[in-house]
Design a protein around this motif. Structure first.
Motif, PDB file in Angstrom:
ATOM      1  N   THR A 226      44.378  41.962  47.000  1.00  0.00           N
ATOM      2  CA  THR A 226      44.899  43.328  47.008  1.00  0.00           C
ATOM      3  C   THR A 226      45.552  43.646  48.346  1.00  0.00           C
ATOM      4  O   THR A 226      46.656  44.213  48.398  1.00  0.00           O
ATOM      5  N   VAL A 227      44.897  43.282  49.438  1.00  0.00           N
ATOM      6  CA  VAL A 227      45.435  43.531  50.773  1.00  0.00           C
ATOM      7  C   VAL A 227      46.683  42.689  51.022  1.00  0.00           C
ATOM      8  O   VAL A 227      47.646  43.152  51.646  1.00  0.00           O
ATOM      9  N   LEU A 228      46.702  41.479  50.517  1.00  0.00           N
ATOM     10  CA  LEU A 228      47.810  40.553  50.759  1.00  0.00           C
ATOM     11  C   LEU A 228      48.999  40.779  49.834  1.00  0.00           C
ATOM     12  O   LEU A 228      50.037  40.131  49.987  1.00  0.00           O
ATOM     13  N   GLY A 229      48.870  41.693  48.885  1.00  0.00           N
ATOM     14  CA  GLY A 229      49.970  41.969  47.966  1.00  0.00           C
ATOM     15  C   GLY A 229      50.146  40.912  46.895  1.00  0.00           C
ATOM     16  O   GLY A 229      51.227  40.782  46.317  1.00  0.00           O
ATOM     17  N   LEU A 230      49.065  40.169  46.604  1.00  0.00           N
ATOM     18  CA  LEU A 230      49.118  39.154  45.558  1.00  0.00           C
ATOM     19  C   LEU A 230      48.639  39.751  44.239  1.00  0.00           C
ATOM     20  O   LEU A 230      47.975  40.791  44.204  1.00  0.00           O
ATOM     21  N   ASP A 231      48.970  39.079  43.158  1.00  0.00           N
ATOM     22  CA  ASP A 231      48.435  39.498  41.862  1.00  0.00           C
ATOM     23  C   ASP A 231      46.920  39.351  41.890  1.00  0.00           C
ATOM     24  O   ASP A 231      46.390  38.310  42.321  1.00  0.00           O
ATOM     25  N   VAL A 232      46.210  40.397  41.447  1.00  0.00           N
ATOM     26  CA  VAL A 232      44.751  40.351  41.449  1.00  0.00           C
ATOM     27  C   VAL A 232      44.298  39.378  40.360  1.00  0.00           C
ATOM     28  O   VAL A 232      44.635  39.551  39.183  1.00  0.00           O
ATOM     29  N   PRO A 233      43.540  38.348  40.733  1.00  0.00           N
ATOM     30  CA  PRO A 233      43.196  37.305  39.752  1.00  0.00           C
ATOM     31  C   PRO A 233      42.056  37.734  38.819  1.00  0.00           C
ATOM     32  O   PRO A 233      41.231  38.564  39.158  1.00  0.00           O
ATOM     33  N   THR A 234      42.076  37.159  37.639  1.00  0.00           N
ATOM     34  CA  THR A 234      40.937  37.286  36.721  1.00  0.00           C
ATOM     35  C   THR A 234      40.090  36.010  36.743  1.00  0.00           C
ATOM     36  O   THR A 234      38.997  35.972  36.191  1.00  0.00           O
ATOM     37  N   LEU A 235      40.615  34.976  37.410  1.00  0.00           N
ATOM     38  CA  LEU A 235      39.934  33.687  37.525  1.00  0.00           C
ATOM     39  C   LEU A 235      40.367  33.039  38.824  1.00  0.00           C
ATOM     40  O   LEU A 235      41.544  33.055  39.180  1.00  0.00           O
ATOM     41  N   VAL A 236      39.410  32.499  39.555  1.00  0.00           N
ATOM     42  CA  VAL A 236      39.729  31.799  40.801  1.00  0.00           C
ATOM     43  C   VAL A 236      39.400  30.317  40.643  1.00  0.00           C
ATOM     44  O   VAL A 236      40.270  29.476  40.592  1.00  0.00           O
ATOM     45  N   TYR A 237      38.093  30.000  40.562  1.00  0.00           N
ATOM     46  CA  TYR A 237      37.707  28.600  40.384  1.00  0.00           C
ATOM     47  C   TYR A 237      37.886  28.233  38.909  1.00  0.00           C
ATOM     48  O   TYR A 237      37.227  28.747  38.029  1.00  0.00           O
ATOM     49  N   GLY A 238      38.823  27.340  38.702  1.00  0.00           N
ATOM     50  CA  GLY A 238      39.262  27.001  37.348  1.00  0.00           C
ATOM     51  C   GLY A 238      40.716  27.353  37.146  1.00  0.00           C
ATOM     52  O   GLY A 238      41.377  26.815  36.248  1.00  0.00           O
ATOM     53  N   ALA A 239      41.240  28.263  37.971  1.00  0.00           N
ATOM     54  CA  ALA A 239      42.657  28.611  37.896  1.00  0.00           C
ATOM     55  C   ALA A 239      43.498  27.457  38.432  1.00  0.00           C
ATOM     56  O   ALA A 239      43.054  26.684  39.291  1.00  0.00           O
ATOM     57  N   THR A 240      44.727  27.351  37.943  1.00  0.00           N
ATOM     58  CA  THR A 240      45.601  26.253  38.352  1.00  0.00           C
ATOM     59  C   THR A 240      46.881  26.724  39.034  1.00  0.00           C
ATOM     60  O   THR A 240      47.700  25.903  39.425  1.00  0.00           O
ATOM     61  N   THR A 241      47.041  28.038  39.193  1.00  0.00           N
ATOM     62  CA  THR A 241      48.227  28.525  39.896  1.00  0.00           C
ATOM     63  C   THR A 241      48.136  28.137  41.366  1.00  0.00           C
ATOM     64  O   THR A 241      47.042  27.989  41.927  1.00  0.00           O
ATOM     65  N   ARG A 242      49.298  27.999  41.999  1.00  0.00           N
ATOM     66  CA  ARG A 242      49.337  27.565  43.388  1.00  0.00           C
ATOM     67  C   ARG A 242      48.527  28.499  44.287  1.00  0.00           C
ATOM     68  O   ARG A 242      47.737  28.046  45.122  1.00  0.00           O
ATOM     69  N   GLU A 243      48.692  29.799  44.114  1.00  0.00           N
ATOM     70  CA  GLU A 243      48.014  30.765  44.971  1.00  0.00           C
ATOM     71  C   GLU A 243      46.499  30.661  44.854  1.00  0.00           C
ATOM     72  O   GLU A 243      45.780  30.694  45.856  1.00  0.00           O
ATOM     73  N   MET A 244      45.999  30.520  43.633  1.00  0.00           N
ATOM     74  CA  MET A 244      44.553  30.477  43.454  1.00  0.00           C
ATOM     75  C   MET A 244      43.960  29.131  43.872  1.00  0.00           C
ATOM     76  O   MET A 244      42.811  29.068  44.335  1.00  0.00           O
ATOM     77  N   VAL A 245      44.728  28.056  43.749  1.00  0.00           N
ATOM     78  CA  VAL A 245      44.246  26.769  44.256  1.00  0.00           C
ATOM     79  C   VAL A 245      44.109  26.845  45.779  1.00  0.00           C
ATOM     80  O   VAL A 245      43.138  26.342  46.363  1.00  0.00           O
ATOM     81  N   GLU A 246      45.062  27.515  46.418  1.00  0.00           N
ATOM     82  CA  GLU A 246      44.964  27.718  47.858  1.00  0.00           C
ATOM     83  C   GLU A 246      43.765  28.597  48.203  1.00  0.00           C
ATOM     84  O   GLU A 246      43.064  28.343  49.196  1.00  0.00           O
ATOM     85  N   MET A 247      43.516  29.621  47.417  1.00  0.00           N
ATOM     86  CA  MET A 247      42.378  30.502  47.659  1.00  0.00           C
ATOM     87  C   MET A 247      41.053  29.759  47.498  1.00  0.00           C
ATOM     88  O   MET A 247      40.092  30.006  48.241  1.00  0.00           O
ATOM     89  N   GLN A 248      40.976  28.858  46.534  1.00  0.00           N
ATOM     90  CA  GLN A 248      39.766  28.060  46.350  1.00  0.00           C
ATOM     91  C   GLN A 248      39.430  27.290  47.628  1.00  0.00           C
ATOM     92  O   GLN A 248      38.288  27.288  48.093  1.00  0.00           O
ATOM     93  N   GLU A 249      40.439  26.642  48.191  1.00  0.00           N
ATOM     94  CA  GLU A 249      40.242  25.866  49.412  1.00  0.00           C
ATOM     95  C   GLU A 249      39.965  26.773  50.601  1.00  0.00           C
ATOM     96  O   GLU A 249      39.064  26.513  51.410  1.00  0.00           O
ATOM     97  N   LEU A 250      40.721  27.859  50.693  1.00  0.00           N
ATOM     98  CA  LEU A 250      40.607  28.753  51.846  1.00  0.00           C
ATOM     99  C   LEU A 250      39.230  29.413  51.921  1.00  0.00           C
ATOM    100  O   LEU A 250      38.660  29.568  52.999  1.00  0.00           O
ATOM    101  N   ALA A 251      38.689  29.796  50.773  1.00  0.00           N
ATOM    102  CA  ALA A 251      37.366  30.430  50.766  1.00  0.00           C
ATOM    103  C   ALA A 251      36.309  29.493  51.342  1.00  0.00           C
ATOM    104  O   ALA A 251      35.460  29.900  52.142  1.00  0.00           O
TER     105      ALA A 251
END
Length: 234
Positions: free
Chosen positions: A12-37
């Motif tokens: 929300t702060v970063l202006g990204l689409d708010v995800p409904t799934l993180v771990y298991g998601a395959t979009t580039r942004e959420m794969v990056e979020m998985q690693e970053l977390a």
């Protein structure tokens, strides 16, 4: 707060689409979020000896063993940790040089202190601990994450996982590092993270009563003072 909620807050702060799934998601942004977390959770854990991750370990001698396997969840020793033996009245000496350890083994000198060193994923103690003799020390666990079934693990793998330390701090860490990785202005986000980190560090060990004068470094060998008043003979 589950990790998916932490990522939602950061998105929300970063202006990204708010995800409904993180771990298991395959979009580039959420794969990056998985690693970053996971990266930022480990960075926060390394920043301080958080009391929630500290575990007191005890080894008991059998008169034969001079080496003991480190715990399965061992990450590192507490940064200011000493190793205390039931044999000695003071902390045992930590040797960091393998040559010093070898010298201790081959030099025919009677020791008046205990020594320890780590190598081969084991803690080595000298002299060999007698039967029932113990050594104790605090170490930092690598189990940073709590699963939905309350089991502990080293990293996030599911959206329901929770961070064992400050989730608010983790969110700020993800925000500033995301901006930094993308070449965006991140200084304010980094400052917000650092300020909160210092606050969390300050309150983590508990209260800090103000003591007037210089307190003794240790009460070892001291007796309780007589509570009355001593007067001269009449």
């Amino acid at each position: 707060m589950a990790i998916i909620d932490v990522v939602k807050g950061a998105a929300t702060v970063l202006g990204l689409d708010v995800p409904t799934l993180v771990y298991g998601a395959t979009t580039r942004e959420m794969v990056e979020m998985q690693e970053l977390a996971n990266v930022m959770a480990a960075e926060i854990a390394d920043a301080f000896d958080w009391q929630k991750l500290l575990i007191l370990k005890t080894y008991t001698g059998d008169g034969l063993a001079d080496a003991f396997d480190l715990p399965d969840d061992y990450e590192r020793m507490q940064k200011t940790s000493s190793l205390w033996s039931s044999r000695w009245l003071w902390a045992t000496n930590h040797l960091t040089s393998p040559d010093q350890w070898i010298e201790l083994q081959v030099t025919p000198v009677a020791t008046v202190n205990g020594y320890w060193i780590m190598f081969g994923s084991q803690l080595h103690q000298w002299p060999i601990m007698a039967t029932a003799e113990t050594v104790k020390f605090f170490y930092v666990s690598n189990k940073l994450v709590s699963a939905s079934n309350a089991s502990l693990k080293t990293m996030f793998t599911e959206d329901a996982d929770t961070f064992r330390l400050s989730e608010r701090l983790l969110k700020l860490a993800i925000i500033y590092r995301w901006k930094q990785n993308k070449g965006l202005a991140y200084q304010q986000a980094f400052d917000d993270f650092e300020i909160l980190k210092l606050r969390e560090i300050d309150k983590d060990p508990g209260s800090k009563p103000v003591v007037s004068g210089q307190p003794p470094l240790s009460w070892r060998g001291r007796n309780v003072a007589w509570p009355g008043t001593v007067t001269g003979a009449p």
